[in-house]
Design an enzyme around this catalytic site. Sequence first.
Site, short mmCIF file in Angstrom:
data_model
loop_
_atom_site.label_atom_id
_atom_site.label_comp_id
_atom_site.label_asym_id
_atom_site.label_seq_id
_atom_site.Cartn_x
_atom_site.Cartn_y
_atom_site.Cartn_z
N GLU A 134 25.93 28.14 -71.15
CA GLU A 134 26.07 28.57 -72.54
C GLU A 134 26.07 30.08 -72.61
O GLU A 134 25.72 30.76 -71.64
CB GLU A 134 24.93 28.01 -73.41
CG GLU A 134 23.55 28.53 -73.06
CD GLU A 134 22.47 27.99 -73.97
OE1 GLU A 134 22.79 27.37 -74.99
OE2 GLU A 134 21.28 28.19 -73.65
N GLU A 140 21.35 27.60 -80.20
CA GLU A 140 20.90 28.33 -79.03
C GLU A 140 19.44 27.97 -78.80
O GLU A 140 18.72 27.58 -79.72
CB GLU A 140 21.04 29.84 -79.24
CG GLU A 140 22.48 30.32 -79.21
CD GLU A 140 22.60 31.83 -79.12
OE1 GLU A 140 21.60 32.49 -78.78
OE2 GLU A 140 23.70 32.34 -79.39
N GLY A 141 19.00 28.11 -77.54
CA GLY A 141 17.63 27.77 -77.21
C GLY A 141 17.53 26.35 -76.67
O GLY A 141 18.42 25.53 -76.86
N SER A 182 16.22 35.83 -74.49
CA SER A 182 14.87 36.20 -74.09
C SER A 182 14.70 36.32 -72.58
O SER A 182 15.61 36.08 -71.80
CB SER A 182 13.88 35.18 -74.64
OG SER A 182 14.18 33.89 -74.13
N LYS A 230 25.92 18.43 -76.98
CA LYS A 230 25.26 19.64 -77.47
C LYS A 230 25.59 19.90 -78.94
O LYS A 230 26.76 19.88 -79.33
CB LYS A 230 25.69 20.87 -76.65
CG LYS A 230 25.23 20.83 -75.21
CD LYS A 230 25.55 22.15 -74.52
CE LYS A 230 24.97 22.20 -73.12
NZ LYS A 230 25.19 23.51 -72.47
N LYS A 235 28.32 26.49 -79.99
CA LYS A 235 28.90 25.75 -78.86
C LYS A 235 30.37 25.43 -79.10
O LYS A 235 31.15 25.30 -78.16
CB LYS A 235 28.11 24.47 -78.61
CG LYS A 235 26.65 24.70 -78.26
CD LYS A 235 26.52 25.49 -76.98
CE LYS A 235 25.07 25.72 -76.60
NZ LYS A 235 24.38 26.69 -77.49
N ARG A 284 23.28 37.06 -73.37
CA ARG A 284 22.94 36.48 -72.06
C ARG A 284 23.86 35.30 -71.81
O ARG A 284 23.93 34.37 -72.62
CB ARG A 284 21.48 36.02 -72.01
CG ARG A 284 21.00 35.75 -70.57
CD ARG A 284 19.59 35.16 -70.55
NE ARG A 284 19.61 33.77 -70.99
CZ ARG A 284 18.63 33.21 -71.72
NH1 ARG A 284 17.59 33.92 -72.10
NH2 ARG A 284 18.73 31.94 -72.08
N ARG A 325 15.86 31.23 -63.93
CA ARG A 325 14.89 30.22 -64.35
C ARG A 325 15.05 28.99 -63.46
O ARG A 325 16.17 28.61 -63.12
CB ARG A 325 15.11 29.83 -65.81
CG ARG A 325 14.72 30.89 -66.80
CD ARG A 325 15.11 30.51 -68.21
NE ARG A 325 16.56 30.41 -68.33
CZ ARG A 325 17.18 29.98 -69.42
NH1 ARG A 325 16.50 29.58 -70.47
NH2 ARG A 325 18.50 29.93 -69.46
N ASN A 343 24.55 33.12 -75.05
CA ASN A 343 23.56 33.38 -76.09
C ASN A 343 23.85 34.69 -76.80
O ASN A 343 23.93 35.74 -76.15
CB ASN A 343 22.16 33.44 -75.48
CG ASN A 343 21.77 32.15 -74.77
OD1 ASN A 343 21.29 31.21 -75.38
ND2 ASN A 343 22.01 32.10 -73.46
#
Length: 534
Positions: free
Chosen positions: A161, A414-415, A168, A410, A344, A138, A496, A163
């Site tokens: 970013e 991830e997340g 998810s 960063k 990253k 993603r 989102r 993923n």
Amino acid sequence: MGLDAGIEPSRLYPPEIGEQERGHLIQTVKDWSIGHGLVVRPPPTVIAAEADTRGITAVPAPVTLFPSGLARHAFRQGLAAQKAYNELYAAVSRDEKFLAQIVKEVIDGDDFVRDLWAVHETVKSEGYTQPLSLGLFRSDYMAHHDPSIQPGPFYQLKQVEFNTIAASFAGLSVRTCQLHNYLAKTQYPLLQQATSGDTLDLPDNKAIEKLAGGIEAAYNAYGAPQANHTKCVVFLVQGTERNVWDQRHLEYQLAQASPPIPVFRVAFSDVLRQTRLAKTEKRQLLYAPPFNPEGNFEVAVIYMRSGYGPGDYPNQEAWTARCHLERSYAIKCPSVLTQLAGTKKVQQVLATPRTSKESILSEFIKEDTPSAVELRKTFTNIFPMDTSDVGLEAREKALDPVLCRDYVLKPQREGGGNNIYGSAIPAYLKGLPDAHWNSYILMELIKPSPSRNFILRNGRLEEGNVISELGVYGACLWHRDTGEVLHNEEAGWLLRTKGNQSEEGGVAAGFGCMDSVSLLLTGVDVQEDSALRP
């Protein structure tokens, strides 16, 4: 967290809604969400664990009441770039020398990356047996407004970013699109400030179907199991997972394959108790369900929805379990090298601008090809935090109490919930040993234009200005040794949304919410349409 109402909202869309209309919409959304699986397990702040000892409750996932607007050309830009991104990260995962250099640059301050690399080296010393890798990726973006391009407004997606593990919300994203389509047909036209569903351009979203299709492609490519065994797919999950139904929707889709694909959910902490490696040259991964210990299942695909952060590895047993899976013949989604490709630092190096020398990106995709051009359009300014000239300049910006406000620091994760924003950066860095600064990157903040919407979270309605983040999914299956790509497609999308004063956007963490896209025509879109007419 409430929404900021400091910017004058549009009076056209979303419409103003009265108290009775709000109550009616809230009830409609709650009922539809529960009836269609747009749900999560409740957080303890909503329903205490002692009040649900049997784990039977579910609550509607946080959602917007209306789909949020996104320029059509920007939406199409994200979809068009995804297949190139899939191939790029497949190629990065195959370049062990490149990844070794990345690990070397961040390892002093990042034990997690060090331990992931150690898993790779352990398995490499014995010999990998499965040459195929699966990525369910993603790529996340925000729409940056470029006022220099006319006719405007012109919005260009800039990558937040990429993923490579546990990407998810595909399941809930599709359900949110279906919710907003339902509301557009049945509820919005009935409001006092009626909005006709025909005026909303709501794009289709096949994320469940396409991501499950990627798993099915890997399952079929695995080949025949050993005699007397049945192939299966394992979803590797967290034992305390709240976002269960997001994952279940992919599982239910796989059950529609012909013949149906058996899927089992295995908690990371149960890997060593419920699976074993066959004593063969291939080291097939064998699974015996706890409810049927005599079952003989051979795992063709491991789809990892856990294992992406240090919290999933509380002890050495967890690392032994990860190594155990990596040693097996099962196709991993992702392999440990693919997971490391999602750091990253890799994103920062790939986004480094071209100079007199060829860029790092050109090592994986030929420069000036349509794919490279599309990828570069999405890059934003990202800097190392090392002791190079560029890194030292970035350190100065990060420590400056004024300049730091335009950046986010960063780590290699991830997340959500891992980043340090703006004015918090200087104090955070000063609390770290200088040697650990290399393990971070400094990214220029992307500042999308806010819009107005309503967020329904835990039965409470918030109203105000919001910003959105578009995620585009990809499914890719490739051969590690030959580089042959066996399956590659853009695989749907996610929107989102969060209050425009919130820095983090994680839905499960309580910051963001599920949303869907209403495509907007800008001057650029109208011009493009005119150019296409005969």
